[in-house]
Every structure is written in C-alpha cells, then in structure tokens.
Design a protein around this motif. Structure first.
Motif, PDB file in Angstrom:
ATOM      1  N   TYR A   1     -12.479  -6.030  -6.406  1.00  0.00           N
ATOM      2  CA  TYR A   1     -12.834  -7.437  -6.192  1.00  0.00           C
ATOM      3  C   TYR A   1     -14.282  -7.512  -5.716  1.00  0.00           C
ATOM      4  CZ  TYR A   1     -12.485 -12.273  -4.734  1.00  0.00           C
ATOM      5  OH  TYR A   1     -12.681 -13.608  -4.594  1.00  0.00           O
TER       6      TYR A   1
ATOM      7  N   ARG B   1     -16.534  -9.829  -2.884  1.00  0.00           N
ATOM      8  CA  ARG B   1     -16.778  -9.390  -1.510  1.00  0.00           C
ATOM      9  C   ARG B   1     -16.945  -7.878  -1.490  1.00  0.00           C
ATOM     10  NH1 ARG B   1     -13.959 -13.203   3.045  1.00  0.00           N
ATOM     11  NH2 ARG B   1     -15.762 -14.563   3.126  1.00  0.00           N
TER      12      ARG B   1
ATOM     13  N   ILE C   1      -1.417   6.474  -1.082  1.00  0.00           N
ATOM     14  CA  ILE C   1      -1.135   5.040  -1.131  1.00  0.00           C
ATOM     15  C   ILE C   1      -0.936   4.628  -2.586  1.00  0.00           C
ATOM     16  CG2 ILE C   1      -2.397   4.551   0.984  1.00  0.00           C
ATOM     17  CD1 ILE C   1      -4.525   3.191  -0.647  1.00  0.00           C
ATOM     18  N   ASN C   2      -0.374   3.456  -2.726  1.00  0.00           N
ATOM     19  CA  ASN C   2      -0.058   2.910  -4.029  1.00  0.00           C
ATOM     20  C   ASN C   2      -1.285   2.969  -4.943  1.00  0.00           C
ATOM     21  OD1 ASN C   2       0.669   1.304  -6.189  1.00  0.00           O
ATOM     22  ND2 ASN C   2       1.272  -0.463  -4.957  1.00  0.00           N
TER      23      ASN C   2
ATOM     24  N   ILE D   1     -16.849  -0.146   1.683  1.00  0.00           N
ATOM     25  CA  ILE D   1     -17.177   0.184   0.320  1.00  0.00           C
ATOM     26  C   ILE D   1     -17.022  -0.902  -0.646  1.00  0.00           C
ATOM     27  CG2 ILE D   1     -17.083   2.509  -0.269  1.00  0.00           C
ATOM     28  CD1 ILE D   1     -13.939   0.568  -0.128  1.00  0.00           C
ATOM     29  N   ARG D   2     -16.562  -0.420  -1.683  1.00  0.00           N
ATOM     30  CA  ARG D   2     -16.154  -1.240  -2.740  1.00  0.00           C
ATOM     31  C   ARG D   2     -17.237  -1.524  -3.729  1.00  0.00           C
ATOM     32  NH1 ARG D   2     -14.821  -5.052   0.114  1.00  0.00           N
ATOM     33  NH2 ARG D   2     -14.371  -3.353   1.389  1.00  0.00           N
TER      34      ARG D   2
ATOM     35  N   ARG E   1      -7.212 -22.909   3.264  1.00  0.00           N
ATOM     36  CA  ARG E   1      -6.207 -22.276   2.399  1.00  0.00           C
ATOM     37  C   ARG E   1      -5.129 -23.257   1.976  1.00  0.00           C
ATOM     38  NH1 ARG E   1      -8.164 -20.192   0.118  1.00  0.00           N
ATOM     39  NH2 ARG E   1      -7.451 -18.096  -0.393  1.00  0.00           N
TER      40      ARG E   1
ATOM     41  N   SER F   1      -4.922 -18.846  -5.075  1.00  0.00           N
ATOM     42  CA  SER F   1      -4.754 -17.407  -5.346  1.00  0.00           C
ATOM     43  C   SER F   1      -3.320 -16.895  -5.176  1.00  0.00           C
ATOM     44  CB  SER F   1      -5.710 -16.578  -4.493  1.00  0.00           C
ATOM     45  OG  SER F   1      -7.050 -16.914  -4.779  1.00  0.00           O
TER      46      SER F   1
ATOM     47  N   GLU G   1     -10.077   0.930   4.406  1.00  0.00           N
ATOM     48  CA  GLU G   1     -10.953   0.279   3.425  1.00  0.00           C
ATOM     49  C   GLU G   1     -10.164  -0.289   2.254  1.00  0.00           C
ATOM     50  OE1 GLU G   1     -14.813   3.030   4.512  1.00  0.00           O
ATOM     51  OE2 GLU G   1     -13.556   3.522   2.776  1.00  0.00           O
ATOM     52  N   GLU G   2      -9.164   0.456   1.822  1.00  0.00           N
ATOM     53  CA  GLU G   2      -8.347  -0.049   0.710  1.00  0.00           C
ATOM     54  C   GLU G   2      -7.571  -1.288   1.132  1.00  0.00           C
ATOM     55  OE1 GLU G   2      -8.306   0.973  -2.499  1.00  0.00           O
ATOM     56  OE2 GLU G   2      -9.934   2.304  -1.902  1.00  0.00           O
TER      57      GLU G   2
ATOM     58  N   CYS H   1       0.830  -1.206   0.000  1.00  0.00           N
ATOM     59  CA  CYS H   1       0.000   0.000   0.000  1.00  0.00           C
ATOM     60  C   CYS H   1       0.859   1.248   0.000  1.00  0.00           C
ATOM     61  CB  CYS H   1      -0.897   0.034   1.244  1.00  0.00           C
ATOM     62  SG  CYS H   1      -2.295  -1.051   1.091  1.00  0.00           S
TER      63      CYS H   1
ATOM     64  N   VAL I   1      -3.226  -0.112  -5.814  1.00  0.00           N
ATOM     65  CA  VAL I   1      -4.181  -0.610  -4.823  1.00  0.00           C
ATOM     66  C   VAL I   1      -5.544   0.035  -5.066  1.00  0.00           C
ATOM     67  CG1 VAL I   1      -4.764  -0.547  -2.359  1.00  0.00           C
ATOM     68  CG2 VAL I   1      -2.461  -1.172  -3.076  1.00  0.00           C
TER      69      VAL I   1
ATOM     70  N   TYR J   1      -8.486  -3.340   3.386  1.00  0.00           N
ATOM     71  CA  TYR J   1      -9.515  -4.386   3.470  1.00  0.00           C
ATOM     72  C   TYR J   1      -9.794  -4.955   2.081  1.00  0.00           C
ATOM     73  CZ  TYR J   1     -14.200  -6.353   4.612  1.00  0.00           C
ATOM     74  OH  TYR J   1     -15.294  -7.162   4.783  1.00  0.00           O
ATOM     75  N   LYS J   2      -9.895  -4.051   1.127  1.00  0.00           N
ATOM     76  CA  LYS J   2     -10.156  -4.477  -0.242  1.00  0.00           C
ATOM     77  C   LYS J   2      -9.087  -5.455  -0.723  1.00  0.00           C
ATOM     78  CE  LYS J   2      -9.139  -1.815  -3.721  1.00  0.00           C
ATOM     79  NZ  LYS J   2      -9.159  -0.644  -4.612  1.00  0.00           N
ATOM     80  N   VAL J   3      -7.820  -5.085  -0.519  1.00  0.00           N
ATOM     81  CA  VAL J   3      -6.737  -5.964  -0.965  1.00  0.00           C
ATOM     82  C   VAL J   3      -6.794  -7.299  -0.216  1.00  0.00           C
ATOM     83  CG1 VAL J   3      -4.245  -6.229  -1.113  1.00  0.00           C
ATOM     84  CG2 VAL J   3      -5.273  -4.048  -1.682  1.00  0.00           C
TER      85      VAL J   3
ATOM     86  N   SER K   1      -9.395  -8.746   0.789  1.00  0.00           N
ATOM     87  CA  SER K   1     -10.535  -9.537   0.322  1.00  0.00           C
ATOM     88  C   SER K   1     -10.229 -10.299  -0.954  1.00  0.00           C
ATOM     89  CB  SER K   1     -11.769  -8.656   0.142  1.00  0.00           C
ATOM     90  OG  SER K   1     -11.616  -7.827  -0.983  1.00  0.00           O
ATOM     91  N   ILE K   2      -9.218  -9.849  -1.713  1.00  0.00           N
ATOM     92  CA  ILE K   2      -8.858 -10.574  -2.932  1.00  0.00           C
ATOM     93  C   ILE K   2      -8.298 -11.942  -2.578  1.00  0.00           C
ATOM     94  CG2 ILE K   2      -7.455 -10.547  -5.045  1.00  0.00           C
ATOM     95  CD1 ILE K   2      -7.363  -7.468  -4.696  1.00  0.00           C
ATOM     96  N   ALA K   3      -7.658 -12.020  -1.416  1.00  0.00           N
ATOM     97  CA  ALA K   3      -7.115 -13.296  -0.958  1.00  0.00           C
ATOM     98  C   ALA K   3      -8.172 -14.081  -0.193  1.00  0.00           C
ATOM     99  CB  ALA K   3      -5.902 -13.055  -0.073  1.00  0.00           C
TER     100      ALA K   3
END
Lengths: 481, 536
Positions: free
Chosen positions: B73, B76, B64-65, B26-27, B362, B203, A315-316, A149, B68, A318-320, A322-324
């Motif tokens: 996704y 979820r 941040i990056n 969010i998301r 996993r 994954s 949140e960001e 991040c 990202v 968390y988003k990353v 959630s991909i895993a």
C-alpha cells in the motif's frame, strides 16, 4: 446462464462456515418480535448504553468540543463546558493533524499512543513503548488483524477457551484456520487447568495441526472468571514451552466484582517472571473503550500492545493497518481520556469518580442479584460473575425437553432460549454460541439491565423456567453434569 | 481456501534479505510480476542485527501469513516515512534544508491541509456527542436551530438516544432511511434501506466484498490500472488474483470494453474465474469521469459475463469540469431497465471525500443490490462479527446524503461552504495541471474529478540508470529527489501500477490555495534542475 459471482453457491466457503451467535438466530427473532410490538429486553450483547447506562459526562463534553472546534472560539463556551473539558479538547485537537476529520497515523495519533503507554506503565510498573501500541476501530478489528497475520492455512491452529466469545471462532473460520479448543472447568469456577491445555495441544498436533497461538479472555467472556496470578504464570510458561504467541483479551479489566482476584495484566506477570521468559514470550494485549464502566461501544475504539514481536513483523502489521488508513479519531480521543481520566483537583474529578463508582458498584450488585436469582432455580447452576458483564448459567434440561428440541429441529439451548424469549421478551444467547461440553447447556445473559428492573427480570425468568420444567420435566431425568 | 504458496513467499522474503541502511519503517512497491522493471526496489527493513534471530518464536517474518507479506500500500509507504523523519528533523535543524515545511501531497486527507469541515455537520455531531447540551437554554445561542432540530431527529431514531451503544449491524435504521432517500433524490430511482451496509469508511466494505468473492487465487477481480491500491492490497490479503485492465492515458484515461474483454479472456485462459469488475468513478489516481455511454457498456458487460460490478463512487461529489457529470452506476443500470434480477451491483460511498472531507471520522456505506437473500444473510453475518460501524461516522454519512435544503436556516452558509470548497478544488486542479504540463517531459491529463493529478513523466535514460544503480524504481527515485529538494511528498506511479515502461506520480490538489504558487515554483525549479542533471 452460469452461476453469477454473488450466487450463494459461489461464495467463499469460509464466509458460509463462520458463525457469530451474539447477533444470530435469537437476536434476529427478538428483533422480529420487537417489530411486532413485543417489549424485548436485549441481554444478548455487552452494550451498556442500550440498556440505560449513561455515558460519562466528561469525555462526552471533551469530544463534543472536538467535533465542533468553532465552539472553542465562542466567548460563551465556558458557560456550558467546564474549564478542564475545554483545555482537554484543545489538548487533543493539538495532537491531531487537522482535527477529527483528518486521517491520523495508521497506528493512531502518536500523542494518544503515548498516553496509552503511560497508562500501561502506571498500571503494571513496567515501561511501555508507544511504538508498539496500535489503536484500532474497536478491539475486534485488532484481533482480526493479528489473527490475519498468524493464520496461513487450515493447518494453523489457535487455542481458544471453551466457552469463548465467538469473535474468535468466527474470525478463525473466516481466515480459514483451525480452532483448537481448551475446556474451562465449570465446577472449578471456570478455572483453567494447564493439563487441559497440554491435552488439547497434543491432540491437535496428532492431527497435523501447527498450534500457533493461545487466546485467553481475562476477565472471561462469557464465563466472567478472573485468572489468578499463578494461573497466568502457568499459562505464560506454557506458551514459552510450546512456542505460542499469547493473545490476551483484557477488554473487561475494569469490570471486577470480587476482591480475591483483582485484575492483573498478562504483561505485568510476564515482566515479573523476568528473563528469559520476559524477553521471549510473544504477547499481544487487547483493550477497548466499549466495556469497563465506560461502555462506549458505538465509538469503536480499542488498542493492542505488542510485546517481544520482532520489528519486521511489527512493520508488516503496520503495513496492513495502513491499508485501512487510520482508526477513527473520535474514538482515539475517547481512548486517550480513558487512559488519562480526570485527576484529583480537576474540576470534573468529583463528578467523574461519582459516575464511575456508581456504575461499577451497581454492576457488582447486579452480578450478585443475577447469580443468586439463577441459583434459586432448582435446575440452574450459576457460577458467580467475577468480572466482565455476563452471567452464564447452566440450565439442566430434562430429556423430554431435549427431545422436543430435536423434533423442532433446534439445538436444546436454542429451543430453551427461544421459548424464554417468546414468553418473557428476554433475549439471551444460547450457550451453544460460545461452545460448551457435550450434553451440557447454558445461556448467556448480560448483567446490564437497569438495577431497578433486575428483580422483575429474574422473577420473570424464574416463572418461565418453572413453567418450562413442569411442561417438560419429570423431576428425575434432567441432564446432570 | 487459503493456500500456502511456499515458493512464492520464500522468494519474496529472499529478495528482501539484503543489508539495508537503518530504517525504522519500510514499505514500498512490491515488484509486481508483470512489471519489467528490475526487481530491485524495495523493501527497507530496520536494523537486521538480532531482530529475527529467534526463529523459533511463533510469529516471525518467516511464519506470518504470506498474503500479508505480499500485499502493498504505497500511499503510506516509504516516501511518507522519509518525509516524516524530515519533518521531525526540520523542527531542530531548520537551516539544514532548502524548504521550511513538508507538504503532504500523497494522500487525499483534506482536513489535514486546513480544509474546514462543514459547520452544520459538526454542529449536529457535537450535539449528538453530548446530548445534555440539548437540555440547556444556552445551546440555542451556540448552535443553529436546524442543527438542533436535526440532532433531535437523529437521536429519536437511536434506541434510548444512546449514541454510545452498538447499533444494528447494518447501521441505525433511521439513518439508512435518510441515506436511501438521498440516493433516490440523487438518482431518481428508489433505494432500499435494507440494501445499505454502513461501514467504518468505504474501505471495510471493499474488504467484505473481496472476502465474499475470493475463495482462492483462482478467483480474479478485474481492476483498473492505474488503480487505488486498496484493491490490489485487499485482493492480495484475501489470496485472490488481480486481473488488470488498462485505462487509456491517450484518451483521457478512457475505459475500453475491448480491453475488458481481452483481459477477461486472458484470465480465463490462465484458469482464473473472474468474479467481479471494480470501477472507480471518478477515478483514482486518474481523475476521469466516465461518460454515461461508457457506463452503459460496462453495465452490459458485467451482465453478460455474470460479473459483480463493484462501483467505487467515493468521489461522486468531486467533479470539476462542465462537460462531465457524475452518474451513479445504479442510476445507469436502472435507466437501462435492469433491476434486481439483472445485475449484481455494489456501490461504495464515503464521507472522506467530496466537499466534506471527513477522513478521520471513518464513515461510509455500500449499497448492495441484485443478489439473493441468502447471500445478503452472509453479508449481514460478516458485518455482525464486528458488531457495527462507529455511530458518529454513521450520523455523518446520513448528513452527507441528506444535507440542508433550501429554506433551512443553515442552507445559505452550507451552500457557501460547499461551493467554496469545490470551486477552490476546481481552480487548484486546473492550476496544478497547467503547471505540470509546462514541465519538460511531463504530460498531465486534466483532473475531471476526484482529488489528484497523475502526470506522466518521460524520464531520461540517465535518470533511469541512476535509479537502477540506487536500486530504486525510477519514479520513486524522482519522488525521493523531489522530496529532499522541496519538501513535497508525492506517491510514485508504481504504487498504483501503470503501463510497463511508463512513469507517473500522484499529487493531490489539496494544499490550500495560497500555498499552490509556492508549490508550483518549487516543483518547477526542482524539475528543471533534475532535467539539467539527467537530460540525455
């Protein structure tokens, strides 16, 4: 035909540049020798169970029941599992949404995160929010997620202690960032001087690097030093002044072998300092089930706690996560058990305390045996292992040895460690894998071999070292710090 | 090297700086450049007041990056967050809703919907978790004899029987041997345990390959549309470019080589070097099982174009139709006479799907073939930074690839459990497919495999207009309405991408069989009232 996609030349350069010595050249050579039948003592990685440390009984009982819940329906289960393990298994199964086989919330089971928050609160005396605690497949994954991040490009620098645990250098490399080293002072017990920090930051900035974060490993790896409260305050103030996020790697917080400097978390010190710092300094703290007296490396369980990170950033992250999908659930249960172990009065309490104390006291003794063993060699200087699991002696290598290493095409400490491996079977990691000052050489070994084997191992090392020194030494010309 | 695409990142951030109702999480789907839908959907942020005012802090949304920020996704995403809130509220306000439970049909998470784990597998795992059990006489009364034997066998393959120790970074050798043997038994072609890298689920293996393959946004990965959004997210995270190839809904989500060629040329003309082709077989969300002929064409295509074939085969045990069969790409390539020097192939398998459904453990692996040893060293190196995957997952992966055999004590019960689960899945797939096809404006291809249905919904203009007014993508609008009326959680098609102007949603086939009739009823009722409201 033109280059294929997975030809070496077309690989991502960041991958090629990254190094992780803990499982690098020495380890690979040791594995080769082991295949050839040589007895190898693997002291290259903090992997207690691989060296005979037994898992704690209670958590294994609980997790076994969670693995096979049909056991709980069997009327005879009480014959081989104590009642508190049975009730704890039921407790954790209830917290899941379908047992160990279902993905949990991507941040980890809410019930376990609540237990982690309660642990942090008890430890530090300040409230902790479960929503800001994310469980991960080992602390390493958490570190990688956070650095991912932070690092945008090669102009982003991360302050990392030297010597450091090479997860940091490897990850920064993979992510295309820049490692900004700050040197720990060996003669001052691997102390951290804020002036060194300032210098490192100034130098980086003069090269156009934006320093974004600072890593501290407390207790240190490979160096083992425990930071004092005063030191932590200085660091936090420094991070505030320089606008750095502090990454507090605290995975060894249970491994403390002296009483002068008990573990104190970065979060506690930050909160103690009060406003405005306590509301401003961004801090991420990491912990694991792999170390301490638990040593459950193979479970891959860890967490990070975020302090003063803005909601949208959370949140960001968390988003990353959630991909895993989710961290593995068995390890989450280990984490829950670690932060809320048996209490006085519980059936398993006495056994739990006995086992835990046994391990910690033995580690303390082994830290001493190893430090003293190394210091008994003329050309070796070894700071005491105040914490963590490693010994990081400085080996003063004579000029002849350094030349021989050059001729063999090896870095001097790699040369020494390879010879040590071949002569004694002791598999260490050369200091160059962790970073060190120019011309100064170390090796890292763990204090994990069984206590009864320690004297023999130190004897074996001493014998090798003496022979090495008579082969290459000239009694006057070895490297001095 | 990562590039900091300032303009792009700022755009994305600017789009989202609109006042939003309070939302903790969010998301959603990011408005992807090639989709013609209005850039309106989207990102709901928590209460804006004061949250990011300290812009001098090192880690804020602005600093941040950007990769990202770019990645999404939806599995979820927003809808799930709404569902979780509803679920919490249901506990206290039962009567406020026309349904009494939330049914999560958004994610392939079988055991969260009461699917039982395979008994034999869990017996072995429990014994390996607490090896002291093996020393007790009582254990024989609680565990099957072959699970005890298998636990011993596995423990003998682990140095010191230490299941709590870090293993070899590729996974425990003995377990990889079992997996290689399983691959050979499946395919009829040998597999090398040294080609196997065990990972915490499939994954992380996909991420590792993206990391290796992608150096910049000039590196492209061909991905099926619709696709499982791990691929788009991973490519975004690693700063690469997703090169889409469209599956053909009209022909059962067929994969045309001509489409692959077209997209490859298109990418090249834009200066993108396409490095790999990702194929999901059986497909997710689309469920199609490729024919062998199709697979041969794909192998030839990759060989000819010098692409790495990334074969996502996690649903290999989920095939529901008698006229299709799973063939691994490795088998297909080898049966064409192609060996290590001919094609670079990475095959992914997982313990999360199939009939075992062990998502939370996993576990998984990738089998990497057709590349030089110096590249293998790099893969090993990247794997070693994380030390190893979790041991329990490794053990399960070996069990999945070498389950009980005829004659074993547990074989009968194992087969009964396996076939029970798979036949039930096939029935549920059929029931739901038929029910969906009955709905006005909905057509649904059959689920030949995997765990999902991905119907196409022909939304009336009025509905699309209402969605636009609500600043939501039309399929998301539909799914939200559906959730609020029925408690059923789906994933809008935009989360997987689709041909622009078409709308879909993904629904799993995983709720228990006895719940299916109620789900069908609720869906049918809702759809009818939705169409009554919005019919043109």
């Amino acid at each position: 035909m033109s280059l294929k996609a997975l030809d070496y030349e077309s690989l991502n350069e960041n991958v090629k540049n990254c190094q992780y010595a803990v499982r690098g050249e020495l380890y690979l050579r040791a594995s080769e020798l082991q295949k050839e039948g040589k007895k190898i003592i693997f002291t290259n990685v903090g992997n207690p169970h691989a060296l005979g440390q037994k898992p704690l009984t209670f958590p294994r009982q609980v997790v076994a029941l969670c693995q096979a819940p049909f056991l709980l329906d069997n009327p005879n289960v009480g014959m081989i599992f104590p009642a508190d393990a049975i009730s704890r298994a039921k407790h954790y199964l209830f917290l899941t949404s379908g047992g160990l086989g279902a993905y949990s919330d991507s941040r980890g089971l809410p019930g376990v995160r609540k237990e982690v928050a309660e642990f942090i609160q008890r430890r530090d005396g300040y409230p902790s929010d479960p929503e800001l605690i994310f469980l991960t497949d080992g602390a390493s994954k958490g570190v990688m997620q956070i650095l991912n991040c932070i690092i945008r490009n090669q102009k982003d620098g991360i302050l990392v202690p030297v010597p450091q645990y090479p997860l940091y250098s490897a990850t920064i490399s993979l992510l295309g960032g820049t490692l900004v080293p700050y040197y720990l002072e060996e003669t001052d017990n691997w102390g951290l001087d804020v002036n060194n920090l300032r210098q490192s930051v100034a130098q980086a900035r003069s090269q156009g690097i934006t320093v974004r974060a600072m890593v501290i490993i407390n207790p240190g790896n490979p160096t083992g030093q425990c930071l004092s409260e005063a030191n932590l305050r200085e660091i936090l103030k420094f991070c505030c002044d320089e606008r750095l996020v502090l990454l507090g790697d605290e995975v060894y917080q249970q491994n403390i072998y002296q009483d002068e400097r008990p573990f104190i978390s970065s979060k506690k010190v930050l909160m103690d300092m009060g406003a405005p710092l306590s509301k401003e300094v961004q801090l991420i703290s990491f912990h694991t089930v792999s170390k301490g007296y638990w040593g459950e490396c193979g479970q891959r369980g860890g967490y990070f706690e975020m302090t003063n990170i803005p909601p949208r950033t959370v949140e960001e992250i968390y988003k990353v996560a959630s991909i895993a999908l989710s961290p593995n659930v068995s390890a989450q249960i280990f984490m829950g058990l670690m932060v809320s172990p048996p209490k006085p009065g519980d059936i398993s309490y006495d056994q739990f305390v006995r086992e835990s104390k046994g391990i910690l006291e033995s580690l303390r003794r082994r830290a001493r045996i190893m430090t003293d063993g190394f210091n008994s060699c003329k050309n070796v200087v070894c700071n005491f292992t105040e914490g963590a699991m490693y010994s990081f002696p400085q080996i003063k290598l004579p000029t002849k040895a350094i030349q021989a290493a050059k001729q063999a095409g090896k870095v001097p400490d790699v040369f020494y460690c390879l010879k040590l491996l071949e002569a004694t079977g002791i598999s260490t990691v050369p200091g160059s894998g962790f970073g060190q000052k120019e011309g100064v050489f170390h090796l890292r070994t763990t204090i994990l071999p069984a206590e009864e084997e320690m004297p023999e191992i130190m004897e074996s090392f001493k014998k090798f070292n003496d022979e090495f020194m008579s082969q290459y030494g000239d009694n006057f010309g070895y490297s001095r710090m | 090297m990562r590039r900091f695409v300032i303009g792009q990142a700022k755009n994305l951030i600017d789009q989202t700086r609109r006042p939003r109702p309070h939302h903790n999480n969010i998301r959603l789907l990011s408005p992807l450049a090639s989709d013609p839908i209005p850039v309106s959907s989207s990102r709901f942020f928590s209460d804006m007041t004061g949250s990011d005012s300290s812009s001098s802090l090192p880690v804020t949304i602005d600093s941040i990056n950007p990769n990202v920020l770019k990645c999404e996704y939806a599995v979820r995403g927003e809808i799930v967050n709404i569902a979780q809130k509803l679920q919490d509220d249901l506990k206290i306000n039962k009567d406020a809703y026309p349904f009494d439970e939330i049914i999560y049909c958004n994610i392939g998470n079988p055991q969260s919907l009461s699917q039982q784990p395979i008994t034999f597998f869990r017996e072995v795992l429990a014994l390996c978790s607490h090896t002291a059990l093996l020393d007790r006489d009582e254990t024989h009364a609680l565990f099957s004899a072959d699970s005890i034997a298998r636990a011993w066998k596995i423990l003998d393959q682990i140095p010191g029987k230490a299941t709590g120790a870090y293993s070899h970074s590729q996974g425990i050798k003995g377990l990889r041997d079992a997996i290689a043997a399983g691959i050979e038994a499946r395919d009829g072609f040998p597999a090398d345990p040294n080609d196997i890298f065990m990972t915490d689920g499939a994954s992380p293996g996909v991420h590792m390959m993206m990391q290796l393959l992608i150096s910049s946004e000039k590196d492209g990965i061909l991905c099926p549309i619709p696709q499982y959004p791990l691929y788009s997210a991973s490519i975004a995270l690693h700063g690469g470019s997703l090169v889409p190839y469209y599956l053909d809904e009209a022909s059962g989500w067929g994969l045309e080589i001509s489409e692959l060629k077209k997209q490859l040329e298109d990418a090249k003309s834009k200066g993108i070097t396409v490095r790999a082709l990702a194929v999901i077989n059986p497909g997710n969300p689309t469920g199609q099982v490729l024919s062998e002929e199709n697979q041969r064409d794909i192998v030839d295509f990759c060989k000819k174009e010098g692409l790495v074939l990334l074969a996502d085969e996690v649903y290999q045990e989920n095939v529901y139709v008698p006229d299709k069969k799973f063939h691994s790409f490795k088998k297909v390539a080898r049966s064409m006479g192609y060996g290590e020097k001919d094609i670079s192939l990475v095959s992914f398998q997982s313990i999360s799907k199939g009939y075992y459904g062990e998502c939370g453990k996993r576990g998984g692996y990738m089998e990497v073939t057709g590349f030089t040893s110096d590249v293998r060293e790099q893969i090993y190196k990247v794997a070693s930074v994380n030390l190893c995957s979790n041991i329990s997952g490794q053990i399960l992966a070996s069990l999945v690839m070498s389950p009980p055999k005829p004659g074993d004590e547990s074989y009968e019960s194992y087969i009964a459990e396996k076939e029970g689960i798979l036949s039930s899945m096939a029935r549920r797939a059929k029931t739901l497919e038929e029910a969906l096809n009955k709905l006005e404006g909905i057509t649904c291809n059959r689920a030949e495999g995997a765990m999902y249905l991905f119907p196409c919904i022909n939304l009336p203009q009025k509905a699309i207009a209402a969605a636009e007014a609500a600043k939501t993508a039309p399929d998301t609008f539909y799914c939200k309405r559906l959730l609020n009326a029925t408690g059923i959680v789906l994933v809008p098609g935009s989360g997987f991408r689709q041909v622009p102007g078409t709308w879909h949603f993904r629904c799993t086939i995983l709720p228990q069989e006895d719940k299916i009739p109620a789900i069908v009823n609720r869906l049918t009722e809702f759809h009818k009232s939705f169409m009554d409201e919005f019919r043109d």
